[in-house]
Design a protein around this motif. Structure first.
Motif, PDB file in Angstrom:
ATOM      1  N   PHE A   1       0.828  -1.195   0.000  1.00  0.00           N
ATOM      2  CA  PHE A   1       0.000   0.000   0.000  1.00  0.00           C
ATOM      3  C   PHE A   1       0.867   1.251   0.000  1.00  0.00           C
ATOM      4  CE2 PHE A   1      -2.532   3.396   1.777  1.00  0.00           C
ATOM      5  CZ  PHE A   1      -3.789   3.196   1.219  1.00  0.00           C
TER       6      PHE A   1
ATOM      7  N   THR B   1       0.799   3.986  -2.858  1.00  0.00           N
ATOM      8  CA  THR B   1       0.359   5.322  -2.487  1.00  0.00           C
ATOM      9  C   THR B   1       1.402   6.363  -2.858  1.00  0.00           C
ATOM     10  OG1 THR B   1      -0.910   4.390  -0.673  1.00  0.00           O
ATOM     11  CG2 THR B   1      -0.447   6.740  -0.574  1.00  0.00           C
TER      12      THR B   1
ATOM     13  N   ASP C   1      -9.966  10.045   1.227  1.00  0.00           N
ATOM     14  CA  ASP C   1     -11.251   9.933   1.915  1.00  0.00           C
ATOM     15  C   ASP C   1     -11.343  10.923   3.065  1.00  0.00           C
ATOM     16  OD1 ASP C   1     -11.912   7.718   0.309  1.00  0.00           O
ATOM     17  OD2 ASP C   1     -10.928   6.342   1.697  1.00  0.00           O
TER      18      ASP C   1
ATOM     19  N   GLU D   1      -6.680   7.209   3.012  1.00  0.00           N
ATOM     20  CA  GLU D   1      -7.408   6.575   1.912  1.00  0.00           C
ATOM     21  C   GLU D   1      -7.584   5.102   2.244  1.00  0.00           C
ATOM     22  OE1 GLU D   1      -9.302   5.894  -1.732  1.00  0.00           O
ATOM     23  OE2 GLU D   1      -8.809   7.784  -0.745  1.00  0.00           O
ATOM     24  N   GLN D   2      -8.813   4.625   2.193  1.00  0.00           N
ATOM     25  CA  GLN D   2      -9.129   3.223   2.449  1.00  0.00           C
ATOM     26  C   GLN D   2      -8.575   2.754   3.792  1.00  0.00           C
ATOM     27  OE1 GLN D   2      -7.986   0.790  -0.887  1.00  0.00           O
ATOM     28  NE2 GLN D   2      -8.971   2.152  -2.374  1.00  0.00           N
ATOM     29  N   GLY D   3      -8.687   3.615   4.796  1.00  0.00           N
ATOM     30  CA  GLY D   3      -8.304   3.257   6.148  1.00  0.00           C
ATOM     31  C   GLY D   3      -6.830   3.310   6.449  1.00  0.00           C
ATOM     32  N   ARG D   4      -6.031   3.700   5.451  1.00  0.00           N
ATOM     33  CA  ARG D   4      -4.580   3.778   5.647  1.00  0.00           C
ATOM     34  C   ARG D   4      -4.076   5.192   5.358  1.00  0.00           C
ATOM     35  NH1 ARG D   4      -1.913  -1.123   6.310  1.00  0.00           N
ATOM     36  NH2 ARG D   4      -3.188  -2.984   5.936  1.00  0.00           N
TER      37      ARG D   4
ATOM     38  N   ARG E   1      -1.918   1.700   9.069  1.00  0.00           N
ATOM     39  CA  ARG E   1      -3.319   1.902   9.397  1.00  0.00           C
ATOM     40  C   ARG E   1      -3.505   3.272  10.059  1.00  0.00           C
ATOM     41  NH1 ARG E   1      -6.581  -2.278   8.609  1.00  0.00           N
ATOM     42  NH2 ARG E   1      -5.597  -4.291   8.121  1.00  0.00           N
TER      43      ARG E   1
ATOM     44  N   ASP F   1      -8.601   3.093  11.620  1.00  0.00           N
ATOM     45  CA  ASP F   1      -8.789   2.899  10.177  1.00  0.00           C
ATOM     46  C   ASP F   1      -9.421   4.134   9.530  1.00  0.00           C
ATOM     47  OD1 ASP F   1      -7.716   0.287  10.050  1.00  0.00           O
ATOM     48  OD2 ASP F   1      -9.602  -0.544  10.803  1.00  0.00           O
TER      49      ASP F   1
END
Length: 576
Positions: free
Chosen positions: A10, A14, A24, A48-51, A538, A567
């Motif tokens: 990730f 990223t 997000d 983004e997406q909990g990370r 995370r 998250d």
């Protein structure tokens, strides 16, 4: 997918793609403590997406905002990585007051008042027990005597238990067959009056010679109620910024309880388990226990909210109760009821057997830890780790020493060389050092909770509470308020005591934060996922009401959490 691999991938994706994608969630205009290797302080962070997708200036991160991004302007507030407690017992703690509320006790009178109150509720002849009211935290600094307990409850057996040791009244002794003759045959366990030979009521390593009798079956709390109490406690941890914990002695019942919450998608924080290991079994029984633990799917493939990391045993007794195993004698003591000037405490597992436990644990890739309070117990475990390390590396298992309250220079250097961690409870210094100074003097406290020496040596030391009873961060036996622990780590101040305890062992502010974040993530075997605010990890973080790097020392303990996030989602807010 392997958690370490997923975090690394990730991060790579990223870093290469974030400039073109909207986040997000964006935090901006903040003081974000990354707790990374450079200990950077940044203004903004994107999730983004909990990370964590990016960290940097508000201007840099604003480029990742579009119409769907949630933007939180923190107006200068401090953000820390989610806090982690390296040593708790949530299942038992949540059950502690399921039957009735137990008041705070600061004196022998408080203890006796409680016992008298219970005699009006508990039928005659049934046991009254009180657990983990430590004598070091009573103003009188002693056990309640046999005579005092007799007077408070003449018709009930009474057991005042403080860990492995405790104090009993005459009916409790009689029910266990403990008289002068028995005491003479069991001098390690039964303390006696040196003039008469009569048992004083104080029992050491009580499980070897002393049993209580459970009350007749009653309509106690059922499984659903107990699970709800555990859920309530774990949610209260989040109120104090705690997003991860290690259960340091998880039995089968607690393992099943966590599993039920996970299956119901109700586990509110990240929990890692040090499973209970019965050290008294045969070699075959030990291997069978270890095989079962290492085969647990939660060890083979830990879930984000729940995993098994290893096993725990008990190497010695307690410093709070008079049975920690020391290299020097305790010294005769009114406080602890010690009359033998040669007494060094109690070692529960000899060194060879300890090695026979560590070796098969490490072979299976499990983290080993042992409760070690006295310096002799700590040194024995370090020697065992060193011998095992000659055949197989210890460091990759993230094995540790639990408590390690009293250490030596040799033990600290040994831990550093082996790459083993230490989990310590700084609040004990605040609550108990007054009594320890009275018993041992300042010299023997030079390496008592020796935080700065551990950090300087490069040992990964993590802060814990050993939370055992009650829900409530400051009303609990062993308070789990992490900001109290941080304050103690920085000031070394003790309750009811005039001066700091070896102030040279205090942490600085950066070390203080690492102590409850990235270091504890290592102890959880999750440092690739948690513990610092870095790209790919995370998005667990906490917003607090003051600048912990610059506020006055005494303001640290008063810190309040404004919000807790896991998250990238808010899971606690003071406004709710």
């Amino acid at each position: 997918m392997n958690q370490r691999f997923s975090a690394a991938m990730f991060a790579l994706l990223t870093v290469t793609a974030v400039s073109g994608d909207a986040a997000d969630l964006v935090l901006r205009n903040a003081s974000i403590v990354t707790a990374d290797s450079d200990f950077r302080i940044v203004e903004a962070m994107a999730v983004e997406q909990g990370r964590i997708a990016a960290v940097g200036s508000s201007e840099e991160i604003d480029r990742l905002v579009d119409g769907q991004t949630e933007v939180v302007d923190l107006q200068g507030q401090m953000v820390l990585p989610g806090l982690i407690d390296s040593h708790v017992h949530p299942s038992g703690a949540s059950r502690y007051e399921a039957d009735h509320e137990i008041p705070t006790m600061d004196s022998i009178d408080d203890v006796l008042d409680y016992v008298r109150a219970r005699t009006r509720v508990v039928p005659k002849g049934q046991w009254i027990t009180l657990s983990q009211v430590f004598l070091t935290r009573l103003r009188e600094q002693r056990f309640p005597t046999r005579a005092e307990l007799d007077a408070a409850a003449p018709d009930h057996p009474v057991w005042f238990r403080t860990g492995p040791d405790g104090s009993a009244n005459s009916l409790a002794l009689a029910e266990n067959g403990i008289d002068r003759e028995f005491a003479a045959e069991h001098p390690r366990h039964v303390m006696t009056d040196p003039k008469t030979g009569e048992p004083t009521g104080v029992i050491r390593q009580s499980s070897e010679v002393f049993k209580t009798r459970p009350a007749p079956d009653t309509n106690g709390p059922g499984q659903a109620e107990l699970d709800q109490r555990l859920l309530d406690l774990l949610q209260d941890y989040r109120r104090w910024g705690i997003t991860g914990v290690i259960d340091r002695n998880c039995d089968d019942a607690a393992r099943a309880q966590y599993g039920r919450l996970l299956q119901a998608d109700q586990l509110p924080i990240r929990v890692r388990l040090s499973r209970s290991l019965n050290a008294s079994g045969s070699e075959q029984q030990i291997r069978e226990q270890l095989d079962a633990i290492s085969a647990d799917p939660l060890f083979q493939n830990p879930q984000p909210r729940l995993g098994v990391i290893g096993v725990k045993v008990f190497e010695d007794g307690g410093m709070l109760t008079g049975s920690a195993y020391f290299s020097e004698p305790w010294g005769t003591s009114r406080i602890y009821g010690i009359v033998d000037p040669r007494y060094r405490g109690m070692q529960f597992i000899d060194e060879q057997r300890l090695e026979n436990l560590v070796r098969p644990t490490v072979q299976r890739g499990l983290a080993f830890t042992a409760h070690c309070q006295g310096d002799a117990a700590v040194e024995a475990l370090v020697r065992v780790y060193r011998r095992v390390n000659e055949d197989m590396p210890i460091a990759p298992t993230h094995s540790t020493i639990t408590h390690s309250s009293f250490m030596s220079r040799e033990a600290i250097d040994g831990a550093a060389a082996l790459g083993i961690g230490v989990d310590l409870q700084p609040a004990w210094l605040y609550l108990d050092a007054r009594t320890l100074v009275a018993q041992f003097g300042q010299r023997r406290l030079e390496y008592f909770i020796p935080l700065q020496s551990l950090f300087q040596a490069g040992v990964i030391a993590g802060g814990g509470s050993d939370h055992m009873q009650k829900i409530g961060s400051m009303r609990s036996v062993n308070p789990y308020n992490p900001f109290l622990g941080m304050w103690v780590a920085v000031t070394r101040k003790a309750r009811w005591h005039d001066s700091a305890i070896h102030r040279e062992q205090a942490l600085d502010r950066q070390q203080m934060i690492r102590f409850y974040t990235i270091n504890n993530a290592w102890l959880m075997r999750a440092e690739e996922e948690l513990g610092s605010l870095e790209v790919g990890k995370r998005a667990d973080f906490v917003v607090i009401d003051r600048d912990l790097l610059r506020c006055d020392d005494d303001a640290i303990a008063q810190t309040q959490v404004r919000s807790t996030w896991m998250d990238g989602r808010k899971v606690f807010d003071t406004a709710d």
